[in-house]
Design a protein around this motif. Structure first.
Motif, PDB file in Angstrom:
ATOM      1  N   VAL A  24     -14.477 -81.807  71.686  1.00 28.30           N
ATOM      2  CA  VAL A  24     -14.474 -80.885  73.136  1.00 28.30           C
ATOM      3  C   VAL A  24     -14.521 -82.000  74.168  1.00 28.30           C
ATOM      4  O   VAL A  24     -15.016 -82.911  74.129  1.00 28.30           O
ATOM      5  N   ILE A  26     -11.104 -82.849  77.486  1.00 29.00           N
ATOM      6  CA  ILE A  26     -10.227 -82.453  78.566  1.00 29.00           C
ATOM      7  C   ILE A  26      -9.096 -81.467  77.689  1.00 29.00           C
ATOM      8  O   ILE A  26      -8.455 -80.757  78.303  1.00 29.00           O
ATOM      9  N   GLY A  27      -9.071 -81.642  76.487  1.00 29.95           N
ATOM     10  CA  GLY A  27      -8.187 -81.138  75.407  1.00 29.95           C
ATOM     11  C   GLY A  27      -8.621 -79.561  75.652  1.00 29.95           C
ATOM     12  O   GLY A  27      -7.679 -78.520  75.725  1.00 29.95           O
ATOM     13  N   THR A 229      -6.939 -81.480  70.136  1.00 32.37           N
ATOM     14  CA  THR A 229      -8.484 -80.876  70.398  1.00 32.37           C
ATOM     15  C   THR A 229      -9.460 -81.129  69.372  1.00 32.37           C
ATOM     16  O   THR A 229     -10.646 -81.617  69.617  1.00 32.37           O
ATOM     17  N   LEU A 230      -9.058 -81.316  68.078  1.00 35.21           N
ATOM     18  CA  LEU A 230     -10.019 -81.487  67.048  1.00 35.21           C
ATOM     19  C   LEU A 230     -10.097 -83.174  66.752  1.00 35.21           C
ATOM     20  O   LEU A 230     -11.094 -83.290  65.832  1.00 35.21           O
ATOM     21  N   SER A 322     -15.604 -87.774  74.342  1.00 37.50           N
ATOM     22  CA  SER A 322     -14.378 -87.843  73.931  1.00 37.50           C
ATOM     23  C   SER A 322     -13.796 -89.349  73.952  1.00 37.50           C
ATOM     24  O   SER A 322     -13.627 -89.717  72.751  1.00 37.50           O
ATOM     25  N   MET A 379      -0.027 -88.299  65.966  1.00 39.29           N
ATOM     26  CA  MET A 379      -1.328 -87.608  65.369  1.00 39.29           C
ATOM     27  C   MET A 379      -0.908 -86.478  64.149  1.00 39.29           C
ATOM     28  O   MET A 379      -1.499 -86.721  63.159  1.00 39.29           O
TER      29      MET A 379
HETATM   30  N1  PHE Z   1     -10.443 -84.071  71.111  1.00 40.48           N
HETATM   31  C1  PHE Z   1     -10.229 -84.418  72.672  1.00 40.48           C
HETATM   32  C2  PHE Z   1     -10.215 -83.297  73.692  1.00 40.48           C
HETATM   33  O1  PHE Z   1      -9.857 -82.401  73.319  1.00 40.48           O
HETATM   34  C3  PHE Z   1      -9.347 -85.495  72.671  1.00 40.48           C
HETATM   35  C4  PHE Z   1      -9.187 -86.589  71.526  1.00 40.48           C
HETATM   36  C5  PHE Z   1      -8.266 -86.886  70.686  1.00 40.48           C
HETATM   37  C6  PHE Z   1     -10.714 -87.482  71.447  1.00 40.48           C
HETATM   38  C7  PHE Z   1      -8.416 -87.830  69.649  1.00 40.48           C
HETATM   39  C8  PHE Z   1     -10.551 -88.288  70.267  1.00 40.48           C
HETATM   40  C9  PHE Z   1      -9.595 -88.406  69.500  1.00 40.48           C
HETATM   41  O2  PHE Z   1      -9.900 -83.657  74.565  1.00 40.48           O
END
Ligand code: PHE
Length: 440
Positions: A24, A26-27, A229-230, A322, A379
């Motif tokens: 969870v 900024i994404g 996001t994950l 995050s 990614m």
């Molecule tokens: N998942 C985080 C988000 O949704 C962003 C993130 C990406 C964090 C990769 C760690 C690794 O904002």
């Protein structure tokens, strides 16, 4: 034993909050609502949820199992699980490092905008400004370069202070405090949203698909968003897995973390779109949705300032847990590879992150490239390598034993998981990639 000295999570709740805290961010609250806004609302959400189930969750499970089986971060997982030192699969570790470096500065810069928005809301400035004034003051801020660097580095500094403390007293402790606070804030904002005139329109936008806005690009954006996001495809989940005890009901806990992540994204939409429609603003605004459109909305609400403070504080918390996970991955990687102390590796990651903050704050080309290259290229690529390695390289028996905690949990689900990891997830990633490149 070296493994013992690494320390690790001390409770299942701590693992859950740390994993959800990484996911969870900024994404969910900034990126997801604007992508959904641009790609037809509900239609995007449906595609996205299917991808979470068929691609995202299997990768979360793969990464976590891999880290847990190896008891090491991304740079050492292959060696620890196969015994081979020089394997081409080691690319997983190097790609993770690359994504971590590209992401950390970009993420800190956006988090810096959030910090600045907290400050502006506390000062009450949003309440007296029109939309164009808010937009102007944001663009003045972002183009000043110095201030975004200051806020970005400040954010990175806070993260470093926490990561320095190690897993138990750092990530785990703070995730357990910050994540519940975030949930409470989110609920308050959604309740407020229900009282608005635009509630029905907003909900309709979020849950009634408009397929006409769906294009090939929608699928790429959705896939990128699933990875982003994950927090997958860059070794963060491998890292957290490596600090987790073996008796873990993997499917249940990671399934739950993914549900939390998806729910927060959808709740963010529920908190944002009714407000946007109430004041006749544009849903497809793009990146400025949260930083310009939303403050305009707050300025027109009774007690809007309180909502603004609440919203941006919530976003800061989400961002902090995050960025901690990104930095934790880099720190673990450096510790594993160079056998240096946590203090030193935290300092190094802070310096590298700081350089990236300067690059992303000073150049919009660097900023956009970091966003695009991480989520939409590296990614998915690293995720592809991870599923291929977990499905075909690490050995079925080791995977089975880790996934099911030696036959204790989810033994029936294992074969579905293996099918998704071996076939469906890699094929889907490749197809979406090729279509993104315009090849199919
Ligand atoms: N998942 C985080 C988000 O949704 C962003 C993130 C990406 C964090 C990769 C760690 C690794 O904002």
């Amino acid at each position: 034993m070296a493994e013992k000295e690494r320390g690790g999570f001390t409770s299942k709740f701590g693992v859950l909050m740390a994993v959800a805290g990484s996911a969870v961010g900024i994404g969910n609250i900034w990126r997801f609502p604007y992508l959904a806004g641009q790609n037809g609302g509900a239609a995007f959400i449906i595609i996205y949820i299917c991808m979470v189930l068929l691609i995202g969750l299997p990768i979360v499970l793969s990464e976590f199992s891999l880290g847990m089986a190896a008891g090491a971060g991304p740079i050492k997982v292959v060696e620890k699980t196969t015994g081979k030192k020089n394997s081409p699969w080691n690319l997983i570790g190097y790609l993770s490092a690359l994504v971590g470096v590209l992401l950390i500065g970009y993420y800190a810069v956006v988090s810096g905008w959030v910090l600045r928005s907290v400050e502006v809301s506390i000062e009450g400035e949003f309440m007296t400004q029109t939309t164009s004034e808010i937009r102007e003051s944001l663009s003045e801020f972002t183009s000043s370069i110095g201030w975004p660097i200051f806020y970005g580095i400040l954010f990175l500094g806070i993260s470093s202070l926490i990561v320095r403390k190690g897993i138990k007293n750092g990530v785990e402790k703070w995730s357990k405090i910050l994540m519940p606070a975030l949930f409470v804030m989110m609920i308050l904002l959604c309740i407020n949203s229900m009282t608005l005139e635009g509630w029905e329109k907003g909900v309709d936008f979020l849950f009634n698909p408009d397929w006409s806005k769906v294009t090939g690009r929608t699928f790429i954006d959705a896939l990128g968003q699933v990875f982003f996001t994950l927090s997958i495809g860059m070794g963060v989940m491998i890292t957290y897995g490596s600090y987790t005890g073996k008796d873990e009901n993997m499917f249940k806990s990671k399934g739950f973390a993914s549900i939390i992540d998806t729910s927060v994204a959808i709740f963010a939409g529920v908190a944002i779109f009714p407000a946007v429609f109430t004041f006749g603003l544009e849903a497809g605004q793009g990146p400025e949705l949260v930083f310009v459109t939303l403050p305009t909305v707050f300025s027109q609400l009774a007690f809007g300032n309180i909502y603004a403070i609440l919203f941006f504080s919530m976003l800061s918390i989400a961002a902090l847990t995050s960025i901690i996970s990104i930095q934790e991955m880099l720190v673990t990687l450096a510790e594993d590879k160079y056998k240096i102390s946590r203090n030193l590796s935290t300092l190094i990651s802070f310096v590298i992150g700081g350089v990236m903050v300067v690059a992303c704050a000073a150049s919009s080309f660097a900023f956009d490239s970091c966003d695009y290259l991480t989520a939409n290229v590296f990614m998915p690529l690293c995720g592809l390598l991870i599923v291929l390695f977990v499905g075909w390289g690490m050995g079925r028996k080791l995977l089975y034993n880790t996934f099911t905690a030696d036959g204790k949990y989810s033994t029936k689900i294992f074969s579905i998981f293996l099918f998704l990891v071996r076939y469906l997830a890699p094929i889907a990633i490749i197809l979406i990639f090729l279509s993104g490149l315009g090849i199919i």
